[in-house]
Scaffold this active site. Structure first.
Site, PDB file in Angstrom:
ATOM      1  N   ARG A   8       3.369  -9.237 -33.879  1.00  0.00           N
ATOM      2  CA  ARG A   8       3.343  -9.383 -32.418  1.00  0.00           C
ATOM      3  C   ARG A   8       3.346 -10.880 -32.094  1.00  0.00           C
ATOM      4  O   ARG A   8       2.462 -11.612 -32.538  1.00  0.00           O
ATOM      5  CB  ARG A   8       2.098  -8.707 -31.834  1.00  0.00           C
ATOM      6  CG  ARG A   8       1.817  -8.999 -30.345  1.00  0.00           C
ATOM      7  CD  ARG A   8       2.924  -8.466 -29.449  1.00  0.00           C
ATOM      8  NE  ARG A   8       2.527  -8.418 -28.050  1.00  0.00           N
ATOM      9  CZ  ARG A   8       2.634  -9.399 -27.167  1.00  0.00           C
ATOM     10  NH1 ARG A   8       3.119 -10.580 -27.546  1.00  0.00           N
ATOM     11  NH2 ARG A   8       2.273  -9.220 -25.912  1.00  0.00           N
ATOM     12  N   ASP A  23       4.450 -12.565 -23.179  1.00  0.00           N
ATOM     13  CA  ASP A  23       4.467 -11.156 -22.769  1.00  0.00           C
ATOM     14  C   ASP A  23       5.852 -10.859 -22.213  1.00  0.00           C
ATOM     15  O   ASP A  23       6.254 -11.393 -21.170  1.00  0.00           O
ATOM     16  CB  ASP A  23       3.392 -10.908 -21.704  1.00  0.00           C
ATOM     17  CG  ASP A  23       2.818  -9.511 -21.789  1.00  0.00           C
ATOM     18  OD1 ASP A  23       3.215  -8.770 -22.713  1.00  0.00           O
ATOM     19  OD2 ASP A  23       1.974  -9.174 -20.949  1.00  0.00           O
ATOM     20  N   GLU A  82       8.537  -4.712 -20.795  1.00  0.00           N
ATOM     21  CA  GLU A  82       8.339  -3.520 -21.622  1.00  0.00           C
ATOM     22  C   GLU A  82       9.565  -2.611 -21.573  1.00  0.00           C
ATOM     23  O   GLU A  82      10.156  -2.396 -20.508  1.00  0.00           O
ATOM     24  CB  GLU A  82       7.110  -2.737 -21.147  1.00  0.00           C
ATOM     25  CG  GLU A  82       5.801  -3.470 -21.352  1.00  0.00           C
ATOM     26  CD  GLU A  82       5.441  -3.603 -22.814  1.00  0.00           C
ATOM     27  OE1 GLU A  82       5.742  -2.680 -23.590  1.00  0.00           O
ATOM     28  OE2 GLU A  82       4.863  -4.645 -23.179  1.00  0.00           O
ATOM     29  N   ARG A 134      -0.830  -4.198 -35.245  1.00  0.00           N
ATOM     30  CA  ARG A 134       0.132  -5.274 -35.444  1.00  0.00           C
ATOM     31  C   ARG A 134      -0.619  -6.577 -35.718  1.00  0.00           C
ATOM     32  O   ARG A 134      -1.772  -6.732 -35.315  1.00  0.00           O
ATOM     33  CB  ARG A 134       1.032  -5.429 -34.218  1.00  0.00           C
ATOM     34  CG  ARG A 134       1.823  -4.193 -33.860  1.00  0.00           C
ATOM     35  CD  ARG A 134       2.591  -4.366 -32.562  1.00  0.00           C
ATOM     36  NE  ARG A 134       1.710  -4.651 -31.437  1.00  0.00           N
ATOM     37  CZ  ARG A 134       2.116  -4.731 -30.169  1.00  0.00           C
ATOM     38  NH1 ARG A 134       3.396  -4.559 -29.876  1.00  0.00           N
ATOM     39  NH2 ARG A 134       1.256  -4.991 -29.206  1.00  0.00           N
TER      40      ARG A 134
END
Length: 337
Positions: A164, A169, A172, A212
């Site tokens: 990750r 960010d 999604e 992760r």
């Protein structure tokens, strides 16, 4: 009768005798030189003989001293030397040559040291995570290529670390029945084009709730080797390209750059209207999107699937160690709810 030439002859005869002592003196100096050389040779020979005799006596005394020691002492010394050599070789192997196959091979001591690893990106699953095939040591590239990175899916099964990317960010995608965010497809395509099939460097930081490994990811430096210097930050490149936002949740990691550098890059991308900022604003951030779906229970399902996957990998190890890892993972997820 006085004859002058006879006086000259007599004078010459009287002057000749002193030449004999001169010749005799020369003969004496040659004899002294021969004597001196012979004396030096004899002294040198005697000195060498004494030195050789001294060395032989010291060797005999060392041999007697070693023979007089008990056998147990010699065995203990050999055992200690062998143990130190074995521990040193094991440390070098574990530190520089042992391959971390999956995320479960990343032990707490590795995360505590925030170890850097090098590997090849085999696949990109989402716009902020990927699969890394760890390539430690040497022998992966020419001219010393003796090992290779698998390319088939069956060969890569349980042989990669789920990474990750820290500090960023991304939008999604459509997972677990959820609708994808705007610009998620473009961000995924950008990341694939940037790192898929290429070498990256990862600083392993911590394990998240999906099992992760959160890592500070950098690209290879352009000129110098990666063990000597670091390249560009992948997270910063994503933010500058407008494919992600600064991750500001709890436990965020930004590496040596710091949060201010990430926010500055995000502001520049927003002003230039790159990527997801093409309209000048973002309707719903990835953090807001995940928070909204977490309330509906979809995120809990994702965490459960991550925990189940980690449990399967731990069971394959077998023994008490695998059981303890399962219990620790379940307790961690319980505390975060």
């Amino acid at each position: 009768m006085h004859l002058p030439w006879r006086q000259k002859q007599q004078a010459s005869e009287d002057a000749s005798p002193p030449s004999e002592p001169r010749e005799l003196g020369v003969r004496w100096s040659k004899d002294a030189l021969k004597t001196r050389v012979a004396t030096i040779q004899a002294n040198t020979k005697r000195t060498l003989e004494e030195y050789n005799a001294n060395v032989q006596n010291r060797l005999r005394s060392k041999a007697c001293e070693l023979a007089s020691r008990p056998v147990a002492y010699l065995v203990l010394s050999g055992f200690l030397l062998g143990s130190v050599s074995t521990l040193g070789a094991t440390f070098v192997y574990r530190r520089y040559f042992r391959r971390l196959r999956t995320a479960e091979w990343v032990t707490p001591d590795v995360l505590q040291r925030k170890r850097w690893v090098r590997g090849v990106v085999t696949s990109v699953g989402d716009a902020d995570n990927f699969r890394l095939y760890h390539t430690p040591g040497f022998g992966w590239r020419w001219p010393l290529k003796v090992r290779r990175v698998p390319t088939l899916s069956k060969e890569l099964k349980e042989q990669t670390i789920h990474i990750r990317i820290a500090g960023v960010d991304a939008p999604e995608g459509s997972h677990f029945g959820r609708q994808a965010q705007p610009y998620a497809v473009e961000a995924l395509a950008w990341l694939k084009d940037m790192i898929e099939g290429r070498i990256v460097y990862c600083q392993l930081v911590r394990r998240d709730q999906y099992s992760r490994i959160v890592s500070v990811v950098t690209l290879p430096p352009p000129f110098l080797p990666g063990w000597l210097t670091t390249g560009r930050s992948l997270a910063l490149e994503m933010i500058r390209a407008g494919t992600g936002l600064t991750y500001e949740q709890a436990g965020a990691e930004y590496g040596k750059y710091g949060k201010d550098e990430f926010l500055r890059a995000e502001a520049e991308s927003r002003v230039a209207r790159r990527g997801m900022w093409k309209l000048g604003t973002v309707g719903e951030t990835p953090a807001q999107y995940k928070r909204r779906h977490a309330q509906s229970g979809a995120d809990v399902e994702a965490q459960a699937q991550g925990t189940a996957k980690a449990g399967k990998e731990n069971l394959k190890e077998g023994g008490p160690r695998g059981i303890l890892k399962i219990l620790a993972t379940k307790q961690l997820n319980y505390n975060k709810r």
